[in-house]
Motif scaffolding. Structure first.
Motif, PDB file in Angstrom:
ATOM      1  N   TYR A 148      -7.869  -6.316  -0.820  1.00  0.00           N
ATOM      2  CA  TYR A 148      -6.675  -5.956  -0.052  1.00  0.00           C
ATOM      3  C   TYR A 148      -5.761  -5.030  -0.855  1.00  0.00           C
ATOM      4  N   ALA A 149      -5.609  -5.317  -2.147  1.00  0.00           N
ATOM      5  CA  ALA A 149      -4.741  -4.481  -2.985  1.00  0.00           C
ATOM      6  C   ALA A 149      -5.258  -3.043  -3.028  1.00  0.00           C
ATOM      7  N   ALA A 150      -6.573  -2.882  -3.074  1.00  0.00           N
ATOM      8  CA  ALA A 150      -7.149  -1.538  -3.089  1.00  0.00           C
ATOM      9  C   ALA A 150      -6.861  -0.796  -1.788  1.00  0.00           C
ATOM     10  N   GLN A 151      -6.885  -1.514  -0.670  1.00  0.00           N
ATOM     11  CA  GLN A 151      -6.571  -0.888   0.614  1.00  0.00           C
ATOM     12  C   GLN A 151      -5.122  -0.410   0.648  1.00  0.00           C
ATOM     13  N   VAL A 152      -4.226  -1.259   0.158  1.00  0.00           N
ATOM     14  CA  VAL A 152      -2.804  -0.888   0.143  1.00  0.00           C
ATOM     15  C   VAL A 152      -2.585   0.310  -0.773  1.00  0.00           C
ATOM     16  N   ALA A 153      -3.199   0.292  -1.948  1.00  0.00           N
ATOM     17  CA  ALA A 153      -3.030   1.391  -2.895  1.00  0.00           C
ATOM     18  C   ALA A 153      -3.546   2.706  -2.315  1.00  0.00           C
ATOM     19  N   GLU A 154      -4.706   2.654  -1.656  1.00  0.00           N
ATOM     20  CA  GLU A 154      -5.275   3.870  -1.076  1.00  0.00           C
ATOM     21  C   GLU A 154      -4.390   4.424   0.034  1.00  0.00           C
ATOM     22  N   ALA A 155      -3.894   3.544   0.905  1.00  0.00           N
ATOM     23  CA  ALA A 155      -3.029   4.000   1.994  1.00  0.00           C
ATOM     24  C   ALA A 155      -1.708   4.541   1.458  1.00  0.00           C
ATOM     25  N   LEU A 156      -1.194   3.920   0.411  1.00  0.00           N
ATOM     26  CA  LEU A 156       0.077   4.361  -0.164  1.00  0.00           C
ATOM     27  C   LEU A 156      -0.065   5.724  -0.825  1.00  0.00           C
ATOM     28  N   GLN A 157      -1.166   5.922  -1.525  1.00  0.00           N
ATOM     29  CA  GLN A 157      -1.388   7.197  -2.208  1.00  0.00           C
ATOM     30  C   GLN A 157      -1.506   8.354  -1.231  1.00  0.00           C
ATOM     31  N   ALA A 158      -1.915   8.060   0.004  1.00  0.00           N
ATOM     32  CA  ALA A 158      -2.086   9.115   1.003  1.00  0.00           C
ATOM     33  C   ALA A 158      -0.752   9.586   1.584  1.00  0.00           C
ATOM     34  N   LEU A 159       0.324   8.881   1.308  1.00  0.00           N
ATOM     35  CA  LEU A 159       1.626   9.225   1.869  1.00  0.00           C
ATOM     36  C   LEU A 159       2.369  10.192   0.954  1.00  0.00           C
ATOM     37  N   PRO A 160       3.163  11.097   1.542  1.00  0.00           N
ATOM     38  CA  PRO A 160       3.967  11.998   0.715  1.00  0.00           C
ATOM     39  C   PRO A 160       5.120  11.256   0.054  1.00  0.00           C
ATOM     40  N   ARG A 161       5.628  11.784  -1.023  1.00  0.00           N
ATOM     41  CA  ARG A 161       6.790  11.203  -1.686  1.00  0.00           C
ATOM     42  C   ARG A 161       8.042  11.907  -1.191  1.00  0.00           C
ATOM     43  N   PRO A 162       9.185  11.198  -1.175  1.00  0.00           N
ATOM     44  CA  PRO A 162       9.358   9.807  -1.626  1.00  0.00           C
ATOM     45  C   PRO A 162       8.743   8.825  -0.625  1.00  0.00           C
ATOM     46  N   ARG A 163       8.224   7.725  -1.158  1.00  0.00           N
ATOM     47  CA  ARG A 163       7.573   6.736  -0.322  1.00  0.00           C
ATOM     48  C   ARG A 163       7.970   5.340  -0.779  1.00  0.00           C
ATOM     49  N   ALA A 164       8.071   4.465   0.189  1.00  0.00           N
ATOM     50  CA  ALA A 164       8.443   3.077  -0.085  1.00  0.00           C
ATOM     51  C   ALA A 164       7.348   2.172   0.453  1.00  0.00           C
ATOM     52  N   VAL A 165       7.214   1.001  -0.153  1.00  0.00           N
ATOM     53  CA  VAL A 165       6.305  -0.005   0.356  1.00  0.00           C
ATOM     54  C   VAL A 165       7.113  -1.250   0.673  1.00  0.00           C
ATOM     55  N   ALA A 204      10.410   3.003  -3.905  1.00  0.00           N
ATOM     56  CA  ALA A 204      11.295   1.892  -3.557  1.00  0.00           C
ATOM     57  C   ALA A 204      10.425   0.764  -3.023  1.00  0.00           C
ATOM     58  N   LEU A 205      10.935  -0.458  -3.142  1.00  0.00           N
ATOM     59  CA  LEU A 205      10.166  -1.640  -2.781  1.00  0.00           C
ATOM     60  C   LEU A 205      11.062  -2.598  -2.014  1.00  0.00           C
ATOM     61  N   VAL A 206      10.592  -3.061  -0.854  1.00  0.00           N
ATOM     62  CA  VAL A 206      11.300  -4.061  -0.062  1.00  0.00           C
ATOM     63  C   VAL A 206      10.387  -5.267   0.083  1.00  0.00           C
ATOM     64  N   LEU A 207      10.882  -6.438  -0.321  1.00  0.00           N
ATOM     65  CA  LEU A 207      10.087  -7.662  -0.310  1.00  0.00           C
ATOM     66  C   LEU A 207      10.735  -8.664   0.626  1.00  0.00           C
ATOM     67  N   VAL A 208      10.001  -9.047   1.680  1.00  0.00           N
ATOM     68  CA  VAL A 208      10.520  -9.964   2.688  1.00  0.00           C
ATOM     69  C   VAL A 208       9.861 -11.330   2.494  1.00  0.00           C
ATOM     70  N   ASN A 209      10.616 -12.288   1.990  1.00  0.00           N
ATOM     71  CA  ASN A 209      10.072 -13.626   1.711  1.00  0.00           C
ATOM     72  C   ASN A 209       8.695 -13.523   1.047  1.00  0.00           C
ATOM     73  N   PRO A 210       8.602 -12.803  -0.069  1.00  0.00           N
ATOM     74  CA  PRO A 210       7.288 -12.509  -0.638  1.00  0.00           C
ATOM     75  C   PRO A 210       6.668 -13.720  -1.331  1.00  0.00           C
ATOM     76  N   LEU A 211       5.342 -13.831  -1.246  1.00  0.00           N
ATOM     77  CA  LEU A 211       4.670 -14.757  -2.143  1.00  0.00           C
ATOM     78  C   LEU A 211       4.936 -14.270  -3.561  1.00  0.00           C
ATOM     79  N   PRO A 212       5.429 -15.132  -4.434  1.00  0.00           N
ATOM     80  CA  PRO A 212       5.874 -14.662  -5.738  1.00  0.00           C
ATOM     81  C   PRO A 212       4.723 -14.487  -6.722  1.00  0.00           C
ATOM     82  N   PRO A 213       4.888 -13.595  -7.680  1.00  0.00           N
ATOM     83  CA  PRO A 213       3.905 -13.459  -8.749  1.00  0.00           C
ATOM     84  C   PRO A 213       4.118 -14.551  -9.797  1.00  0.00           C
ATOM     85  N   ALA A 214       3.240 -14.581 -10.791  1.00  0.00           N
ATOM     86  CA  ALA A 214       3.464 -15.463 -11.934  1.00  0.00           C
ATOM     87  C   ALA A 214       4.702 -14.978 -12.689  1.00  0.00           C
TER      88      ALA A 214
END
Length: 220
Positions: free
Chosen positions: A47-64, A83-93
């Motif tokens: 899933y992370a690879a899919q998000v990274a690929e889709a994000l890279q295809a967008l022009p800057r400035p870009r937010a996730v 920029a990054l917006v996190l909505v009730n995110p599952l937290p990292p370590a």
């Protein structure tokens, strides 16, 4: 780019996409896809690879923008965002250790076992039409990705501006955990005292939350 949570889909962002479009923000919301071998073989990295690929295809400035499990994916790809917006995110370590203990089968049958009563319980701040809409669209999910998320993903603190949104009535990701994450990362914090876990996307106040997120992004 808008990244949906586990068991959901791009449809969760319909309100946000409309609000963003009204503000002149072009928002894409891809559906996360299992690998060819199916959900049991799908891992966090897929899933992370899919998000990274889709994000890279967008022009800057870009937010996730990521919600719930999508928030953790957004964090993992934050190095490619402005920029990054996190909505009730599952937290990292290490905050992942604060999450309630859960057991997940290899395939979590959220779509197969969806019922209107359980959907209403999951969407206490939504209207009946939204509950019916969601009921028909929940999907099964990979248990492996949820187990990995619970074990904890190591991510670096983002270098870009971060907005964290914390729902006070979130029974999946405690608001206190999101607030601690926001403080540690020097992020802007938007608290929603009466919202549920998916309320910022599917609740009656979703448009207002999206408006606040869009205003925050536009200011940056």
């Amino acid at each position: 780019m808008l990244v949906h949570g586990a068991g959901g889909g791009a449809w969760e962002w319909n309100v946000w996409r409309a609000v963003f479009a009204a503000r002149g923000i072009d928002a894409v919301a891809p559906d996360l896809r299992p690998v060819a071998a199916g959900l049991p073989a799908t891992g966090f990295g897929d899933y992370a690879a899919q998000v990274a690929e889709a994000l890279q295809a967008l022009p800057r400035p870009r937010a996730v923008v990521g919600a719930s499990f999508g928030g953790l994916l957004a964090m993992a790809c934050a190095g490619q965002a402005d920029a990054l917006v996190l909505v009730n995110p599952l937290p990292p370590a290490p905050w992942s250790s604060r999450m309630p203990a859960r057991e997940w089968n290899d395939v979590v049958a959220w779509g197969r076992d969806a019922r209107l009563a359980s959907t209403r319980r999951a969407l206490p701040d939504s209207d009946e039409a939204t509950a019916l809409f969601a009921l028909r669209r929940w999907r099964d999910e990979s248990g492996a990705v949820l187990r990995t998320a619970r074990q904890g993903i190591e991510v670096a603190a983002p270098a870009c501006p971060v907005l964290c949104i914390a729902s006070g009535q979130d029974e999946d990701v405690p608001a206190a955990v999101t607030m601690e994450l926001a403080e540690a990362w020097n992020a802007t914090l938007l608290r929603l005292p009466t919202a549920s876990h998916v309320g910022p996307l599917l609740g009656r106040g979703a448009a207002l939350v999206a408006e606040q997120a869009a205003a925050w992004l536009s200011a940056r």
